[in-house]
Design a protein around this motif. Structure first.
Motif, mmCIF file in Angstrom:
data_model
loop_
_atom_site.group_PDB
_atom_site.id
_atom_site.type_symbol
_atom_site.label_atom_id
_atom_site.label_comp_id
_atom_site.label_asym_id
_atom_site.label_seq_id
_atom_site.Cartn_x
_atom_site.Cartn_y
_atom_site.Cartn_z
ATOM 1 N N ASN A 71 -5.413 5.488 -8.068
ATOM 2 C CA ASN A 71 -5.243 5.270 -6.640
ATOM 3 C C ASN A 71 -4.298 4.101 -6.409
ATOM 4 O O ASN A 71 -4.544 2.992 -6.871
ATOM 5 C CB ASN A 71 -6.600 4.999 -5.983
ATOM 6 N N ARG A 87 0.843 -1.182 0.000
ATOM 7 C CA ARG A 87 0.000 0.000 0.000
ATOM 8 C C ARG A 87 0.888 1.244 0.000
ATOM 9 O O ARG A 87 2.075 1.175 0.354
ATOM 10 C CB ARG A 87 -0.930 -0.001 1.214
ATOM 11 N N GLY A 140 -2.256 -1.260 -6.128
ATOM 12 C CA GLY A 140 -3.264 -0.722 -7.026
ATOM 13 C C GLY A 140 -2.914 -0.796 -8.492
ATOM 14 O O GLY A 140 -3.780 -0.572 -9.344
ATOM 15 N N ASP A 193 -3.675 2.353 -3.852
ATOM 16 C CA ASP A 193 -4.139 1.275 -2.979
ATOM 17 C C ASP A 193 -5.261 0.444 -3.589
ATOM 18 O O ASP A 193 -5.357 -0.757 -3.337
ATOM 19 C CB ASP A 193 -4.618 1.847 -1.643
ATOM 20 N N THR A 194 -6.135 1.069 -4.375
ATOM 21 C CA THR A 194 -7.327 0.378 -4.859
ATOM 22 C C THR A 194 -7.304 0.048 -6.348
ATOM 23 O O THR A 194 -8.049 -0.809 -6.798
ATOM 24 C CB THR A 194 -8.586 1.215 -4.580
ATOM 25 N N ASN A 244 -8.347 2.194 -8.493
ATOM 26 C CA ASN A 244 -9.446 2.965 -9.061
ATOM 27 C C ASN A 244 -8.967 4.299 -9.609
ATOM 28 O O ASN A 244 -7.935 4.825 -9.198
ATOM 29 C CB ASN A 244 -10.526 3.221 -8.003
ATOM 30 N N GLN A 253 -15.106 -0.274 -5.164
ATOM 31 C CA GLN A 253 -14.380 0.894 -4.667
ATOM 32 C C GLN A 253 -13.061 0.510 -4.022
ATOM 33 O O GLN A 253 -12.088 1.259 -4.096
ATOM 34 C CB GLN A 253 -15.255 1.677 -3.669
ATOM 35 N N ASP A 254 -13.019 -0.627 -3.363
ATOM 36 C CA ASP A 254 -11.764 -1.140 -2.801
ATOM 37 C C ASP A 254 -11.824 -2.660 -2.849
ATOM 38 O O ASP A 254 -12.305 -3.310 -1.925
ATOM 39 C CB ASP A 254 -11.554 -0.643 -1.376
ATOM 40 N N ARG A 255 -11.354 -3.202 -3.947
ATOM 41 C CA ARG A 255 -11.451 -4.648 -4.157
ATOM 42 C C ARG A 255 -10.637 -5.423 -3.115
ATOM 43 O O ARG A 255 -11.034 -6.510 -2.686
ATOM 44 C CB ARG A 255 -10.994 -4.995 -5.574
#
Length: 488
Positions: free
Chosen positions: A165, A10, A190, A167-168, A170, A381-383
């Motif tokens: 993003n 992350r 991400g 981390d995600t 997205n 939104q956050d897999r």
């Protein structure tokens, strides 16, 4: 450039890696920045050796510092270089300001970005935004991103495409569509799931010569899946050594799903495959695949003997949600055997959730939403968080299908990057269930069967599209590539 590492991080973890490298290992920040700039410039030269000009888009953070170093190196190599700055470079701080001033001292050209600029260049460097982005992109940055996407070719992103993003995976309102991305120190998770596949291009990695013990100080439970070799078969082995898979499904009008799951289990090496289905289908389902043993069952009582003989159970392909389906589902999930649950099996589980340690759940985002009692949008939104939540709620191993399929187990979260958009067709999930069950039947642990099953499934689709392309790919087209892959 280095081979892509297995571990993923992350953004906050990568910042900690940076801090340890600088403060505890004594590597100056400007030195790391210089190594980053050099890594990107080397990648640029290797990928586009005939480029004679470069446009470098810089923002207001450390990514801008990388950009100014790249610009200086390109200029020293004889390229025509212009930096387009979205913010006043004199307001940069720390190492980024140092990098800018060195470029300025070398008589480098910096032009304030305006959306009506007319730019002709061979390569564009995206050094606008870094991994700390946590809100939608707006204003001049959004204009610069739109400009790059509309006007520029051969785009290389510094650490991460601006607007993605870290981390995600997205898109934060908008993002640069890069041809390649050079990621530093820690690979950002991400980059490998969600919308990222359409924006990152080819991913390269540069460790910046950070010592190995720095990475040991920041543990990560997130990894990339890589293919592992299955054990060689002993010459004296027989079908009983490779497991018996039972597929339960195929309600009226839905014979194909269970049949494809069954063939997939055989193609990856299961010794035996039985299918429990509606009596109306039992005599027809194996007409063109006689190796499948098909049984008509009216109720859970008739299913019991098949459950006892099986080593692994798959329930869900073409199952439906009728009273017949619910009856068979209850019998299957009460069995002590390892389970793979897909499709309507997941929908039935969503009605009455419970925990089981020895099953693998295989939802797509819509099914995951029903299991977690939230919307598909919230799942996406956050897999990473959604996959973790599925595993925590239901136990066992949870797979969240989609671009960058995730596999969550007790102590690890894995992402597979195999597969392609051609897989957006009916029956792919049924094949995946059969693949995973076939690997379980041959003795793979739950986590390994899920990770390798997902990865091999995607690789088979990649092989299947090599000749004829992605559009029109059918689930049945994966069968022969699956056999090739488990033998390679």
């Amino acid at each position: 450039m280095h081979k892509l590492p297995i571990k993923l991080y992350r953004a906050a973890q990568v910042r900690e890696l940076d801090r340890i490298a600088i403060q505890e290992r004594g590597i100056p920040g400007i030195e790391l920045m210089s190594r980053a700039g050099y890594a990107v410039f080397q990648c640029l030269r290797n990928k586009w050796p005939y480029a004679r000009s470069a446009a470098v888009f810089c923002g207001s953070g450390n990514n801008a510092g990388d950009g100014y170093i790249i610009a200086r190196l390109a200029r020293e190599a004889g390229l025509s270089v212009t930096v387009y700055s979205v913010s006043d470079p004199e307001k940069l701080t720390g190492d980024a300001l140092t990098a800018y001033r060195k470029f300025a001292e070398a008589k480098g050209t910096v032009v304030p970005f305006q959306s009506d600029l007319d730019i002709e260049t061979d390569v564009t460097v995206d050094a606008l935004l870094g991994t700390g982005l946590d809100r939608p992109v707006t204003g001049a940055y959004a204009e610069a991103i739109a400009f790059i996407n509309k006007n520029q070719k051969h785009v290389i992103a510094v650490d991460i495409p601006s607007g993605l993003n870290a981390d995600t995976g997205n898109i934060m309102a908008c993002a640069v569509k890069a041809d390649c991305t050079v990621s530093f120190i820690g690979l950002k998770q991400g980059l490998f799931t969600g919308q990222a596949a359409d924006y990152c291009g080819e991913i390269f990695y540069a460790s910046l010569a950070v010592p190995d013990d720095v990475f040991e100080a920041v543990p990560s439970r997130t990894v990339r899946v890589v293919k592992t070799r299955l054990p060689n078969r002993e010459s004296y082995s027989h079908k009983g050594n490779y497991g018996h898979v039972l597929i339960i499904g195929g309600d009226l009008g839905y014979t194909g799903a269970a049949r494809m799951a069954g063939e997939a289990a055989l193609r990856v090496g299961s010794g035996l495959v039985s299918i429990a289905t509606r009596p109306e289908h039992a005599g027809l389902m194996n007409l063109n695949r006689p190796e499948l043993m098909c049984h008509g069952v009216e109720n859970a009582g008739q299913l019991q003997a098949l459950l006892e003989k099986a080593d692994v159970i798959v329930i869900g392909p073409g199952l439906g949600q009728s009273e017949w389906a619910s009856d068979l589902f209850s019998a299957a999930v009460n069995s002590p055997k390892p389970l793979v649950i897909d499709a309507d099996g997941l929908n039935l589980l969503a009605r009455a959730p419970f925990v089981k340690p020895n099953w693998i759940l295989t939802p797509h985002p819509g099914e995951a939403g029903r299991l977690l009692q939230c919307s598909t949008t919230e799942v996406q939104q956050d897999r990473f968080a959604s996959a973790t939540a599925l595993q925590a709620k239901f136990g066992g191993v949870a797979i969240l299908k989609g671009s960058g399929t995730l596999v969550a187990s007790d102590h690890e979260l894995a992402v597979s990057t195999s597969g392609n958009p051609g897989m957006a067709s009916g029956g792919m999930g049924d094949v995946l269930s059969g693949v995973i069950a076939g690997l379980l039947a041959q003795g793979l642990a739950l986590k390994d069967a899920a990770q390798q099953g997902v990865h091999i499934h995607g690789l088979a689709a990649d092989l299947a599209v090599e000749k004829d392309g992605e559009r029109g790919l059918l689930a049945g087209d994966l069968m022969e590539p699956l056999r090739q892959l488990v033998n390679s």
